[in-house]
Design a protein around this motif. Structure first.
Motif, PDB file in Angstrom:
ATOM      1  N   LYS A   1       0.665  -0.914   0.004  1.00 41.26           N
ATOM      2  CA  LYS A   1       0.369   0.150  -0.038  1.00 41.26           C
ATOM      3  C   LYS A   1       0.655   1.156  -0.288  1.00 41.26           C
ATOM      4  CE  LYS A   1      -3.925  -2.042   2.284  1.00 41.26           C
ATOM      5  NZ  LYS A   1      -4.996  -1.409   3.098  1.00 41.26           N
ATOM      6  N   TRP A   2       1.991   1.379   0.650  1.00 46.04           N
ATOM      7  CA  TRP A   2       3.140   2.663   0.883  1.00 46.04           C
ATOM      8  C   TRP A   2       3.552   2.719  -0.573  1.00 46.04           C
ATOM      9  CZ3 TRP A   2       8.150   1.860  -1.565  1.00 46.04           C
ATOM     10  CH2 TRP A   2       9.262   2.761  -0.843  1.00 46.04           C
ATOM     11  N   ARG A   3       3.678   1.396  -0.675  1.00 42.72           N
ATOM     12  CA  ARG A   3       4.649   2.070  -2.545  1.00 42.72           C
ATOM     13  C   ARG A   3       3.048   2.476  -3.772  1.00 42.72           C
ATOM     14  NH1 ARG A   3       7.603   3.793  -4.904  1.00 42.72           N
ATOM     15  NH2 ARG A   3       8.994   2.591  -3.930  1.00 42.72           N
TER      16      ARG A   3
ATOM     17  N   LYS B   1       2.313  10.821  -9.115  1.00 46.60           N
ATOM     18  CA  LYS B   1       1.213  11.250 -10.722  1.00 46.60           C
ATOM     19  C   LYS B   1       0.922  12.462 -10.340  1.00 46.60           C
ATOM     20  CE  LYS B   1      -1.594   8.575 -14.127  1.00 46.60           C
ATOM     21  NZ  LYS B   1      -2.283   7.866 -14.025  1.00 46.60           N
ATOM     22  N   LEU B   2       0.095  11.947  -9.223  1.00 45.20           N
ATOM     23  CA  LEU B   2      -1.479  13.435  -8.776  1.00 45.20           C
ATOM     24  C   LEU B   2      -0.208  14.721  -8.756  1.00 45.20           C
ATOM     25  CD1 LEU B   2      -3.975  12.101  -6.656  1.00 45.20           C
ATOM     26  CD2 LEU B   2      -3.929  12.925  -8.856  1.00 45.20           C
ATOM     27  N   SER B   3       0.561  14.378  -7.827  1.00 44.26           N
ATOM     28  CA  SER B   3       1.570  15.952  -8.193  1.00 44.26           C
ATOM     29  C   SER B   3       2.330  16.272  -9.444  1.00 44.26           C
ATOM     30  CB  SER B   3       2.656  15.245  -6.995  1.00 44.26           C
ATOM     31  OG  SER B   3       3.812  17.107  -6.850  1.00 44.26           O
TER      32      SER B   3
ATOM     33  N   ASP C   1      -3.346  19.139  -3.653  1.00 42.19           N
ATOM     34  CA  ASP C   1      -4.551  18.654  -2.673  1.00 42.19           C
ATOM     35  C   ASP C   1      -4.888  16.879  -2.725  1.00 42.19           C
ATOM     36  OD1 ASP C   1      -4.384  21.153  -1.745  1.00 42.19           O
ATOM     37  OD2 ASP C   1      -6.500  21.860  -2.684  1.00 42.19           O
ATOM     38  N   ASP C   2      -4.619  16.772  -3.801  1.00 39.99           N
ATOM     39  CA  ASP C   2      -5.238  15.202  -3.626  1.00 39.99           C
ATOM     40  C   ASP C   2      -3.782  14.366  -3.827  1.00 39.99           C
ATOM     41  OD1 ASP C   2      -8.134  15.467  -4.357  1.00 39.99           O
ATOM     42  OD2 ASP C   2      -7.455  15.484  -6.809  1.00 39.99           O
ATOM     43  N   ALA C   3      -2.967  14.777  -3.928  1.00 42.95           N
ATOM     44  CA  ALA C   3      -1.377  14.253  -3.556  1.00 42.95           C
ATOM     45  C   ALA C   3      -1.140  14.958  -2.116  1.00 42.95           C
ATOM     46  CB  ALA C   3      -0.746  15.005  -4.430  1.00 42.95           C
ATOM     47  N   GLU C   4      -1.541  15.558  -1.819  1.00 40.21           N
ATOM     48  CA  GLU C   4      -1.263  15.515  -0.857  1.00 40.21           C
ATOM     49  C   GLU C   4      -2.439  14.401   0.478  1.00 40.21           C
ATOM     50  OE1 GLU C   4      -1.591  18.434   3.308  1.00 40.21           O
ATOM     51  OE2 GLU C   4      -2.678  19.016   1.831  1.00 40.21           O
ATOM     52  N   LYS C   5      -2.999  14.046   0.302  1.00 45.37           N
ATOM     53  CA  LYS C   5      -4.026  12.838   1.074  1.00 45.37           C
ATOM     54  C   LYS C   5      -3.057  12.116   0.802  1.00 45.37           C
ATOM     55  CE  LYS C   5      -8.160  14.983   0.017  1.00 45.37           C
ATOM     56  NZ  LYS C   5      -9.454  15.203  -1.480  1.00 45.37           N
ATOM     57  N   TYR C   6      -2.560  11.363  -0.369  1.00 47.57           N
ATOM     58  CA  TYR C   6      -2.362  10.073  -0.835  1.00 47.57           C
ATOM     59  C   TYR C   6      -0.708  10.332  -0.237  1.00 47.57           C
ATOM     60  CZ  TYR C   6      -5.665   8.029  -3.838  1.00 47.57           C
ATOM     61  OH  TYR C   6      -6.885   8.138  -3.864  1.00 47.57           O
ATOM     62  N   PHE C   7       0.347  11.368  -0.164  1.00 49.74           N
ATOM     63  CA  PHE C   7       2.022  10.900   0.945  1.00 49.74           C
ATOM     64  C   PHE C   7       1.395  10.995   1.786  1.00 49.74           C
ATOM     65  CE2 PHE C   7       3.649  14.125  -2.846  1.00 49.74           C
ATOM     66  CZ  PHE C   7       4.109  13.069  -3.292  1.00 49.74           C
ATOM     67  N   TYR C   8       0.367  11.592   2.784  1.00 51.88           N
ATOM     68  CA  TYR C   8      -0.276  11.690   4.392  1.00 51.88           C
ATOM     69  C   TYR C   8      -0.786   9.602   4.272  1.00 51.88           C
ATOM     70  CZ  TYR C   8       0.793  15.692   6.402  1.00 51.88           C
ATOM     71  OH  TYR C   8       1.096  17.135   6.620  1.00 51.88           O
TER      72      TYR C   8
ATOM     73  N   ASN D   1      10.240  13.756   3.742  1.00 56.22           N
ATOM     74  CA  ASN D   1      10.800  13.963   1.886  1.00 56.22           C
ATOM     75  C   ASN D   1      10.075  14.216   0.651  1.00 56.22           C
ATOM     76  OD1 ASN D   1      13.562  15.393   1.240  1.00 56.22           O
ATOM     77  ND2 ASN D   1      12.541  14.260  -0.566  1.00 56.22           N
ATOM     78  N   ASN D   2       8.821  13.673   0.414  1.00 49.63           N
ATOM     79  CA  ASN D   2       7.942  14.097  -0.062  1.00 49.63           C
ATOM     80  C   ASN D   2       7.039  15.251   0.001  1.00 49.63           C
ATOM     81  OD1 ASN D   2       8.566  11.824  -1.981  1.00 49.63           O
ATOM     82  ND2 ASN D   2       7.724  10.114  -1.349  1.00 49.63           N
ATOM     83  N   LEU D   3       6.720  14.748   1.237  1.00 47.22           N
ATOM     84  CA  LEU D   3       5.745  15.819   1.876  1.00 47.22           C
ATOM     85  C   LEU D   3       6.119  17.423   1.593  1.00 47.22           C
ATOM     86  CD1 LEU D   3       3.998  14.104   4.871  1.00 47.22           C
ATOM     87  CD2 LEU D   3       3.371  15.132   2.812  1.00 47.22           C
ATOM     88  N   ALA D   4       7.315  17.687   2.258  1.00 47.05           N
ATOM     89  CA  ALA D   4       8.616  18.631   1.977  1.00 47.05           C
ATOM     90  C   ALA D   4       8.356  18.978   1.020  1.00 47.05           C
ATOM     91  CB  ALA D   4       9.631  18.565   2.681  1.00 47.05           C
ATOM     92  N   GLU D   5       8.416  18.103  -0.398  1.00 49.16           N
ATOM     93  CA  GLU D   5       8.288  18.134  -1.612  1.00 49.16           C
ATOM     94  C   GLU D   5       7.487  19.395  -1.969  1.00 49.16           C
ATOM     95  OE1 GLU D   5      12.074  18.546  -4.355  1.00 49.16           O
ATOM     96  OE2 GLU D   5      11.942  19.000  -2.284  1.00 49.16           O
TER      97      GLU D   5
END
Length: 407
Positions: free
Chosen positions: A3-5, A13-15, A21-28, A50-54
């Protein structure tokens, strides 16, 4: 961990599509799965930070981004130290984050630490080591140490050459940037040698586009013009224009820039020809060719500016804005130069009828430039200092033109 992957790939992909905003939900969600599947202290968790920071950096929510960068680096240093270089990559990202905010001191510290870690973990001949070295050079340049910046940039390119990557797109791009820094710092000879090599690589590269080749030649021309090497510049610009006409958009802004430069060179050659030999025919030919080039440059520049005002044309909003400003500047510069050309052309025209026509064309060009300068849209994008300079040039050329008309 599956699931992490899945969540990480989905978020990236969303980013990339700008759906932050959609990408943020999936990164969390990915962060949550990483903690469950790998444990809090695992590098996978640090990667999520790091992904959330970027992501927050791209969203320009800097106050949210910084803690994630710091946490990612802290975990990586604690778990893997400097063994695999991952902390160096995270530090490189944090340095770029500080550079974006013009916090140059912090950016330099992070790049320097990233360089040490990458050197120990990956080796001093690794392309990633060269990458951080080049970025550190940019920061040092911004802090006023041009010589130190040049050493780092030059060293970065040398590493790529030694490992067989000297002809890659990134190496050519860095070489061009080095040429620009050398040019603006007055190291013209080294800038010329460096850019000649860049152009040579571009012309033999299968991956370089016509625009890449033309841009490389144009930068070389700028360097040569600073040294007064007008004759060679003429041939290079003709080659550049030919490349763009044959392989690119016939109304490209880069074509307009080359047309303007070549028009200016031919104007200067016409003036020199008249002074040195008094040959009206030769000067008239130069002026005629220059006039054609400048008129085309003015047309393309204004067309690109109009496209951006109306919202037509291709590209992102930022590219359209840059195209708008550059097109506007090229158009006004070309029109002002057409006015100046008309004044000199009056010295070589064969009869009174031709004089009237030349006078009229020059006056129309200057009036068109002044109309553009008075446009409300133009005043929004043109710097006041630039507008003032162009107005003065228009006024001076118009005065000289009227004096010639009175004669």
């Amino acid at each position: 961990t599956a699931k992490w992957r899945v969540f990480t790939d989905k978020a990236r992909k969303l980013s990339s599509q700008g759906l932050y905003d959609d990408a943020e939900k999936y990164f969390y969600k990915a962060l949550e799965e990483a903690k469950i599947g790998f444990g809090d202290g695992d590098p996978h968790v640090a990667s999520c930070y790091n992904n959330l920071a970027e992501l927050y950096r791209m969203k320009k929510e800097y106050e949210k981004a910084e803690p994630f960068y710091v946490e990612a680096i802290s975990q990586l240093l604690e778990t893997s130290g400097v063994q695999d270089g991952s902390a160096g990559f995270a530090l490189h990202n944090l340095a770029g984050f500080y550079l974006l905010q013009k916090k140059l001191g912090r950016a330099q510290e992070c790049y320097e630490e990233a360089l040490k870690i990458k050197g120990r973990a990956l080796g001093f001949d690794h392309p990633e080591y060269a990458n951080t070295m080049f970025h550190l050079g940019e920061v040092i340049r911004l802090r006023g140490d041009v010589n130190g910046a040049v050493d780092l940039m030059r060293g970065s390119i040398t590493i790529l050459e030694q490992i067989g990557l000297g002809s890659t797109a990134i190496a050519i791009k860095r070489r061009g940037r080095l040429s620009e820094v050398l040019l603006f710092s007055g190291h013209l000879k080294e800038a010329e040698v460096n850019q000649r090599k860049a152009v040579q690589i571009l012309e033999f590269s299968k991956d370089a586009s016509a625009l890449d080749v033309a841009s490389g030649i144009e930068l070389l021309v700028t360097i040569l013009l600073k040294q007064g090497k007008f004759d060679e510049c003429e041939g290079l610009l003709e080659r550049c224009i030919s490349v763009l006409r044959d392989n690119h958009d016939p109304n490209d802004i880069h074509l307009a820039a080359s047309l303007l430069k070549l028009g200016g060179i031919l104007l200067q050659k016409g003036r020199k020809s008249l002074v040195s030999s008094g040959n009206n025919s030769t000067a008239h030919n130069y002026y005629g060719k220059a006039e054609e080039l400048l008129m085309e440059a003015a047309r393309i520049g204004e067309m690109k500016w109009r496209e951006s005002i109306l919202g037509t044309g291709n590209g992102s909003l930022e590219n359209k804005r840059l195209s708008c400003v550059r097109g506007l500047l090229l158009s006004i510069q070309s029109l002002v130069m057409l006015g100046e050309l008309g004044i000199h052309k009056l010295d070589v025209v064969p009869d009174s009828q031709a004089s009237l026509s030349t006078h009229k064309n020059a006056e129309e060009a200057l009036r068109r430039a002044m109309v553009l300068l008075d446009d409300a849209h133009v005043q929004e994008v043109l710097k006041p200092s630039e507008a003032k300079r162009f107005r003065m040039e228009c006024s001076e050329n118009m005065t000289r033109l009227h004096e010639r008309g009175t004669e």
